[in-house]
Write a protein that holds these residues in place. Sequence first.
Motif, PDB file in Angstrom:
ATOM      1  N   GLY A  14     -14.420  -6.400  61.766  1.00 31.74           N
ATOM      2  CA  GLY A  14     -15.199  -6.314  60.534  1.00 31.74           C
ATOM      3  C   GLY A  14     -14.900  -5.017  59.806  1.00 31.74           C
ATOM      4  N   ARG A  38     -22.674  -3.781  52.344  1.00 30.03           N
ATOM      5  CA  ARG A  38     -22.129  -4.580  53.447  1.00 30.03           C
ATOM      6  C   ARG A  38     -20.636  -4.739  53.249  1.00 30.03           C
ATOM      7  N   GLU A  40     -16.797  -6.363  54.348  1.00 31.34           N
ATOM      8  CA  GLU A  40     -16.318  -7.731  54.543  1.00 31.34           C
ATOM      9  C   GLU A  40     -16.220  -8.080  56.026  1.00 31.34           C
ATOM     10  N   LYS A  41     -16.513  -9.346  56.345  1.00 28.70           N
ATOM     11  CA  LYS A  41     -16.380  -9.814  57.718  1.00 28.70           C
ATOM     12  C   LYS A  41     -14.910  -9.984  58.082  1.00 28.70           C
ATOM     13  N   GLN A  43     -11.827 -12.134  59.779  1.00 27.66           N
ATOM     14  CA  GLN A  43     -11.532 -13.567  59.827  1.00 27.66           C
ATOM     15  C   GLN A  43     -11.369 -14.038  61.265  1.00 27.66           C
ATOM     16  N   GLY A  55     -11.557  -7.332  58.275  1.00 30.60           N
ATOM     17  CA  GLY A  55     -12.341  -7.276  57.039  1.00 30.60           C
ATOM     18  C   GLY A  55     -12.004  -6.017  56.251  1.00 30.60           C
ATOM     19  N   GLY A  92     -17.440  -1.490  61.516  1.00 33.41           N
ATOM     20  CA  GLY A  92     -17.380  -2.941  61.621  1.00 33.41           C
ATOM     21  C   GLY A  92     -17.293  -3.385  63.069  1.00 33.41           C
ATOM     22  N   ALA A 118     -21.225  -7.721  66.640  1.00 35.33           N
ATOM     23  CA  ALA A 118     -21.809  -7.424  65.328  1.00 35.33           C
ATOM     24  C   ALA A 118     -21.472  -5.994  64.910  1.00 35.33           C
TER      25      ALA A 118
END
Length: 316
Positions: A14, A38, A40-41, A43, A55, A92, A118
Amino acid sequence: MPKGGPDGGDGGRGGHVVFQATSSLNTLTHFRFQPLLRAEKGQAGMGSNKHGADGEDLLIEVPLGTIVRDSETGEVVADLSGESVEVIIARGGRGGLGNEHFKSSTNRAPRRTTKGRAGEERLLELELKLLADVGLIGMPNAGKSTLISRISESKPKIADYPFTTLQPNLGVVDLGGYASCVVADIPGLIPGASKGKGLGLEFLRHVERCELLLHLVDASLPPERGLMDFDALTDELSAFSPLLAQKHRVAVLTKMDVTESRDHSVKLREGLMTRGVEVHAISAVSGLGLDELLGKISQMLRQTRELENGITSTRK
């Protein structure tokens, strides 16, 4: 992959949330409209052992002098006082592992994977402290705004009533020889400022970053009143932070173009010198004593910086 073993790639990391200091901003107002930040997540992993993309980091610009604190513990997470300094505020999460990591001689087609972790979540408080070399302090109407307007290009509001200045004013002062410094006019200091009276609590923190304090005393007032005001603000600095009371401080007698000031200056100077501070007398209106004061500022800043850098100065 039929007859070829597992080929699930790992998930991507992340994005981090990163703060970057910049001189192009001077307020934290933009956070008021975007309190949740926030990144980006990452992939998900794909077949053919393809790892998911990381991310994208979220880069947030903040003004020079921003202090980042953890809201729960009060711990200082970062002090962004250098141009383009970057700090990762929240990391991340790590991507999960694909099934290729779990193959073995006895398990050639594993269906096991792990979930990604997370990312960090943090509740933070941001505080902005001005970055200035010299701070002008003194009672309202002591002449701070007039002085900064005379020695720099700053154009503060100037009037003959208390609390004319409602926010700090910054000015760049030419000290000669390609040297310069930033001077801040710190408003709203009165007795009780460290407890929230006047505008003190709002601006006292800005004084903490200054290397040198010029304590302006209105010489047109009776000497007893001037010395009482000087002592009162000295107490406020100590009450707010013991470090403030230890900073280099020069007393500046202002409004020396006024007849009363010339009559009071001798007694005022004597009283201030007994308090262990160097005294300069000026008139920001006529320019009296300004060159000598700027020379003193240049000398003291040079000595302070040499001491901080571990250099012993041989210059007088």
